[in-house]
Write an enzyme that holds these catalytic residues in place. Structure first.
Site, mmCIF file in Angstrom:
data_model
loop_
_atom_site.group_PDB
_atom_site.id
_atom_site.type_symbol
_atom_site.label_atom_id
_atom_site.label_comp_id
_atom_site.label_asym_id
_atom_site.label_seq_id
_atom_site.Cartn_x
_atom_site.Cartn_y
_atom_site.Cartn_z
ATOM 1 N N ASP A 1 0.854 -1.194 0.000
ATOM 2 C CA ASP A 1 0.000 0.000 0.000
ATOM 3 C C ASP A 1 0.887 1.240 0.000
ATOM 4 O O ASP A 1 1.939 1.259 0.635
ATOM 5 C CB ASP A 1 -0.862 0.061 1.284
ATOM 6 N N ASP B 1 0.888 7.949 8.087
ATOM 7 C CA ASP B 1 1.213 6.549 8.418
ATOM 8 C C ASP B 1 2.642 6.481 8.949
ATOM 9 O O ASP B 1 2.922 5.832 9.962
ATOM 10 C CB ASP B 1 1.188 5.668 7.151
ATOM 11 N N GLU C 1 2.331 -2.615 11.088
ATOM 12 C CA GLU C 1 1.897 -2.767 9.703
ATOM 13 C C GLU C 1 2.868 -2.072 8.743
ATOM 14 O O GLU C 1 3.039 -2.487 7.610
ATOM 15 C CB GLU C 1 0.486 -2.198 9.500
ATOM 16 N N GLU C 2 3.509 -1.037 9.217
ATOM 17 C CA GLU C 2 4.354 -0.226 8.329
ATOM 18 C C GLU C 2 5.792 -0.711 8.229
ATOM 19 O O GLU C 2 6.593 -0.106 7.515
ATOM 20 C CB GLU C 2 4.334 1.241 8.789
ATOM 21 N N ASP D 1 -1.154 -1.483 14.291
ATOM 22 C CA ASP D 1 -1.333 -0.742 13.053
ATOM 23 C C ASP D 1 -1.376 0.716 13.493
ATOM 24 O O ASP D 1 -2.347 1.151 14.122
ATOM 25 C CB ASP D 1 -2.646 -1.153 12.362
ATOM 26 N N LEU E 1 -1.756 3.618 12.096
ATOM 27 C CA LEU E 1 -2.855 4.479 11.624
ATOM 28 C C LEU E 1 -3.682 3.703 10.613
ATOM 29 O O LEU E 1 -3.350 3.654 9.425
ATOM 30 C CB LEU E 1 -2.314 5.773 11.007
ATOM 31 N N ASP E 2 -4.728 3.078 11.115
ATOM 32 C CA ASP E 2 -5.556 2.253 10.236
ATOM 33 C C ASP E 2 -6.618 3.106 9.550
ATOM 34 O O ASP E 2 -7.126 4.059 10.125
ATOM 35 C CB ASP E 2 -6.227 1.141 11.048
ATOM 36 N N GLU F 1 -4.789 -6.350 13.339
ATOM 37 C CA GLU F 1 -6.127 -5.811 13.070
ATOM 38 C C GLU F 1 -7.189 -6.784 13.606
ATOM 39 O O GLU F 1 -7.971 -6.437 14.492
ATOM 40 C CB GLU F 1 -6.312 -5.546 11.563
HETATM 41 P P1 AHM Z 1 -5.298 -0.145 5.860
HETATM 42 O O1 AHM Z 1 -4.625 -0.886 6.969
HETATM 43 O O2 AHM Z 1 -4.484 -0.128 4.601
HETATM 44 O O3 AHM Z 1 -5.790 1.194 6.278
HETATM 45 O O4 AHM Z 1 -6.566 -1.040 5.439
HETATM 46 C C1 AHM Z 1 -7.430 -1.496 6.411
HETATM 47 C C2 AHM Z 1 -8.756 -0.845 6.221
HETATM 48 C C3 AHM Z 1 -9.708 -1.065 7.368
HETATM 49 O O5 AHM Z 1 -9.674 0.006 8.256
HETATM 50 C C4 AHM Z 1 -11.036 -1.153 6.694
HETATM 51 O O6 AHM Z 1 -11.935 -1.969 7.421
HETATM 52 C C5 AHM Z 1 -10.707 -1.734 5.359
HETATM 53 O O7 AHM Z 1 -9.354 -1.451 5.107
HETATM 54 C C6 AHM Z 1 -11.512 -1.146 4.270
HETATM 55 O O8 AHM Z 1 -11.175 -1.761 3.078
HETATM 56 P P2 AHM Z 1 -12.015 -1.505 1.740
HETATM 57 O O9 AHM Z 1 -11.641 -0.153 1.270
HETATM 58 O O10 AHM Z 1 -11.545 -2.604 0.818
HETATM 59 O O11 AHM Z 1 -13.467 -1.643 2.067
HETATM 60 MG MG MG Z 2 -4.587 -1.250 8.701
#
Ligand code: AHM
Ligand code: MG
Length: 342
Positions: free
Chosen positions: A72, A78, A101-102, A121, A123-124, A282
């Site tokens: 990502d 982040d 996560e990073e 994580d 900043l989710d 997560e």
């Molecule tokens: P991230 O860790 O890259 O932010 O992705 C996790 C996020 C969650 O917070 C959320 O439930 C999900 O991705 C949403 O995904 P989508 O955009 O496919 O619905």
């Molecule tokens: Mg996340």
């Protein structure tokens, strides 16, 4: 008519006081290490909250120009949030292993003093940052295995082994929700005091809700049991369909589910065989909180907290929420006679 004067509360329970009281309740067996660690996490949450709130004003929106472990694009926030967490946890002296996560590899902290592992994580939901929509930090804590000084195996363990889990949601208010295995409590940041105050003691998920929270844009790829369950709540025999609410920030979607009830799901599907959400930092912490609040968390066929992760950034399908709603979903999986995916 005279208005009754209601004075402000004079006995605020701060997060620090709450964590200390849990330590005191354990008596002399408690070392105070988990207390120090959680207080460290509390400080990181305040610092990240302050940056999220000012992001647009201090040029913290947009991409950092790099990708993370799972490919990502990393946002500036982040990267900043990750650095804040890593530095604070390292400085606490209580952490032997960190997984973020990073960061691609597990971070093994040198020295003998750390007896805990923190998976997080930082900043989710960061795709929501630039629109000012809720984002959050998710964390889980393990104790190192007996005799270990900190190695990756200390965190490649089922979520049921966690000793604490929580999240901080940066939204219209900043809320920190925490469990140390003795129920779930929620705190709201009073910015004028700079303290998290206990505002949601002993959170209990209603046994049944009226809201479902899935990214239905992926329906084309969903497996039959997921589709069957969604049909059952959208076209129910009683003529009262569930409402849809999906923010796309897990912390916000789970926070609402804990408070209002209902079901949140990110299934595996024909395109993503393990779903999207990362197991260790997560799915596990959110499942830990959900169970502690009286709800259930499943892959569809298995209790999430019983799954052993094979690698630190592995993914798994996740459905969590009100006990009866999740049981209905599990029934759709149990009755499905086609090939099992998970
Ligand atoms: P991230 O860790 O890259 O932010 O992705 C996790 C996020 C969650 O917070 C959320 O439930 C999900 O991705 C949403 O995904 P989508 O955009 O496919 O619905
Ligand atoms: Mg996340």
């Amino acid at each position: 008519m005279t208005e009754e004067y209601e004075s402000p509360p004079t006995d605020l329970i701060t997060l620090t006081r709450h964590i200390l009281s849990q330590q005191y309740a354990l008596g002399e067996t408690a070392t105070g290490d988990l207390t120090m660690l959680l207080i460290g996490i509390q400080v990181t949450s305040k610092y990240i909250a302050s940056n999220v709130r000012k992001a647009r004003l201090i040029n913290l929106v947009g991409l950092a120009g790099a990708t993370n472990t799972t490919g990502d694009d990393q946002k500036k926030l982040d990267v900043l949030s990750n650095d804040i967490m890593v530095n604070a946890l390292r400085a606490s002296g209580k952490v032997a292993v960190m997984v973020s996560e990073e960061v691609e590899e597990a971070i093994i902290v040198k020295g003998d003093s750390g007896t805990y592992c923190v998976v997080f994580d930082p900043l989710d939901g960061s795709s929501n940052i630039d629109a000012g929509v809720n984002v959050g930090t998710i964390f889980g804590v393990y104790k190192v295995l007996p005799g270990s000084k900190g190695k990756v195996e200390d965190v490649l363990r089922p979520g049921k082994d966690m000793v604490a889990a929580g999240y901080t949601m940066y939204g219209s208010s900043c809320n920190l929700v925490l469990s140390t295995g003795n129920g779930v409590d929620g705190f709201t940041l009073d910015e004028s005091l700079g303290e998290f105050i206990l505002t949601h003691p002993a959170i209990k998920i209603p046994p049944r809700g009226k809201i479902y929270s899935f990214n239905e844009g992926n329906s084309l790829h969903f497996n039959p049991p997921t589709l069957k369950y969604l049909e059952s709540i959208k076209y129910p025999a009683n003529g009262k369909p569930y409402s849809a609410r999906y923010i796309g920030s897990m912390v916000a979607d789970v926070h609402r589910t804990l408070l209002y009830g209902g079901i949140f799901g990110y299934p595996d599907d024909k395109k993503s065989k393990d779903g999207k959400l990362r197991m260790l930092y997560e799915a596990f912490p959110m499942s830990f909180l959900t169970e502690q609040a009286g709800g259930l968390a499943t892959t569809g066929t298995r209790r999430i907290l019983d799954v052993t992760p094979k690698d630190i950034h592995g993914r798994c399908p996740l459905f969590l929420g009100s006990k009866e709603d999740v049981e209905d979903l599990m029934k759709c999986y149990a009755e499905y006679e086609g090939p099992k995916t998970w």
